[in-house]
Scaffold this active site. Structure first.
Site, PDB file in Angstrom:
ATOM      1  CD  GLU A  97     -22.372 -20.465  -1.753  1.00 37.13           C
ATOM      2  OE1 GLU A  97     -23.523 -20.871  -1.782  1.00 37.13           O
ATOM      3  OE2 GLU A  97     -22.069 -19.275  -1.561  1.00 37.13           O
ATOM      4  CD  GLU A 113     -23.901 -12.581  -3.482  1.00 36.19           C
ATOM      5  OE1 GLU A 113     -24.526 -12.330  -2.438  1.00 36.19           O
ATOM      6  OE2 GLU A 113     -24.346 -13.331  -4.372  1.00 36.19           O
ATOM      7  N   GLY A 169     -29.445 -19.800  -2.736  1.00 33.46           N
ATOM      8  CA  GLY A 169     -29.718 -18.367  -2.828  1.00 33.46           C
ATOM      9  C   GLY A 169     -31.096 -18.135  -3.432  1.00 33.46           C
ATOM     10  N   GLY A 170     -31.129 -17.838  -4.726  1.00 36.10           N
ATOM     11  CA  GLY A 170     -32.364 -17.453  -5.426  1.00 36.10           C
ATOM     12  C   GLY A 170     -33.552 -18.360  -5.131  1.00 36.10           C
ATOM     13  CG  HIS A 187     -21.934 -15.310  -0.019  1.00 39.66           C
ATOM     14  ND1 HIS A 187     -21.918 -14.641  -1.214  1.00 39.66           N
ATOM     15  CD2 HIS A 187     -22.837 -16.317  -0.153  1.00 39.66           C
ATOM     16  CE1 HIS A 187     -22.794 -15.212  -2.039  1.00 39.66           C
ATOM     17  NE2 HIS A 187     -23.363 -16.223  -1.418  1.00 39.66           N
ATOM     18  CD1 TRP A 222     -34.013 -16.709   2.196  1.00 42.57           C
ATOM     19  CD2 TRP A 222     -35.105 -15.453   3.694  1.00 42.57           C
ATOM     20  NE1 TRP A 222     -35.022 -17.477   2.726  1.00 42.57           N
ATOM     21  CE2 TRP A 222     -35.708 -16.735   3.651  1.00 42.57           C
ATOM     22  CE3 TRP A 222     -35.632 -14.495   4.566  1.00 42.57           C
ATOM     23  CZ2 TRP A 222     -36.808 -17.067   4.448  1.00 42.57           C
ATOM     24  CZ3 TRP A 222     -36.728 -14.829   5.356  1.00 42.57           C
ATOM     25  CH2 TRP A 222     -37.309 -16.101   5.290  1.00 42.57           C
TER      26      TRP A 222
HETATM   27  C1  PEP Z   1     -25.562 -18.136  -2.770  1.00 40.51           C
HETATM   28  O1  PEP Z   1     -25.556 -16.934  -2.929  1.00 40.51           O
HETATM   29  O2  PEP Z   1     -25.090 -18.633  -1.727  1.00 40.51           O
HETATM   30  C2  PEP Z   1     -26.121 -18.952  -3.842  1.00 40.51           C
HETATM   31  C3  PEP Z   1     -25.783 -20.202  -3.886  1.00 40.51           C
HETATM   32  O3  PEP Z   1     -26.942 -18.300  -4.722  1.00 40.51           O
HETATM   33  P1  PEP Z   1     -27.795 -18.974  -5.923  1.00 40.51           P
HETATM   34  O4  PEP Z   1     -28.429 -20.230  -5.366  1.00 40.51           O
HETATM   35  O5  PEP Z   1     -28.793 -17.940  -6.306  1.00 40.51           O
HETATM   36  O6  PEP Z   1     -26.820 -19.291  -7.002  1.00 40.51           O
END
Ligand code: PEP
Length: 249
Positions: A166, A96, A233-234, A94, A10
């Site tokens: 990812e 980020e 994520g989203g 992650h 989230w």
């Molecule tokens: C994430 O941040 O782990 C991710 C996969 O984001 P999104 O699904 O929004 O690309």
């Protein structure tokens, strides 16, 4: 047979009331989920949501933990604290965190170690940027991320880790790796695990895909032999989308 896992990250979103409503809606259908489902809300919501999810099989994970055991580190949350409120999982590395908080391979290695020594299961994220992929160095990059922060682990400990591939260029961008691109990298990661720990261990490790997974692309991605589910994520912020993704496997 590896189990399939769908985890929702989230990030820094939602008020507590919104988080409760979202968790309640995901819990509503939990009886029909055939796979492991996990929610990773912001730290302050973990305790409240454990209560909300009581009686269901939905697990909780934190989005991060400190690289120190305890002490004068204002603002940090330790793995021991998470363990003390019975949180079983923690996302580590992650993109980020790597990008905005400059978390290095060494810091991530420490976080993985501290999470494991406190009984948590790390969800270790790896993945390349667009530039690295265009330069055809994606495998080399992911290989180094694994080598630097994970491959020091013992045979027992590595089996308590979930890996999430990812690609940075796919996170929150609406660009998704094709099912073939995801499968190719997952197969590569499994081959590296096999080289380091042997095939029987590599075959047991769960490797999730993350990067703009949506209800309409989930089924194809998750049908790949080395893709064991997703870190979402989203789309995990919308109950209907997240539930559709869970049911797409
Ligand atoms: C994430 O941040 O782990 C991710 C996969 O984001 P999104 O699904 O929004 O690309």
């Amino acid at each position: 047979m590896r189990k399939k896992v769908i985890a929702g990250n989230w990030k820094m979103n939602l008020t507590f009331a919104e988080a409760q409503r979202l968790a309640a809606s995901i819990k509503e259908d939990a009886g029909s989920y055939k796979h492991d489902v996990m929610l990773c809300p912001p730290f302050p919501y973990l305790t409240g949501l454990s209560q909300e999810l009581q009686g269901s099989t939905i697990a909780l994970g934190a989005q991060n933990c400190a690289d120190r055991e305890n002490g004068a580190f204002t603002g940090e949350v330790s793995a021991a604290m998470l363990a003390s409120i019975s949180i079983p999982y923690v996302i580590i590395g992650h993109s980020e965190r790597r990008m905005y908080y400059h978390e290095s391979h060494e810091v991530l290695k420490d976080k993985v170690g501290i999470a494991l020594s406190n009984g948590l299961k790390p969800i270790f994220c790896c993945g390349e940027t667009k530039e690295i992929r265009l330069a055809e160095n994606a495998e080399l990059h992911v290989d180094k991320q694994l080598d630097d922060s994970l491959f020091h682990l013992s045979d027992d400990d590595i089996q308590r880790v979930i890996i999430a591939y990812e690609p940075v260029w796919a996170i929150g961008t609406g660009l998704t790796a094709t099912a073939q691109q995801a499968q190719d990298m997952h197969k590569f990661i499994r081959a590296r695990l096999s080289g380091r720990y042997g095939a029987p261990i590599a075959e047991r490790i769960i490797i999730l895909y993350g990067g703009s997974v949506k209800p309409d692309n989930a089924a194809e991605l998750f049908s790949q032999p080395d893709v064991d589910g997703g870190l979402i994520g989203g789309a995990s912020l919308k109950a209907e989308d997240f539930k559709a993704i869970i049911k797409s496997i």
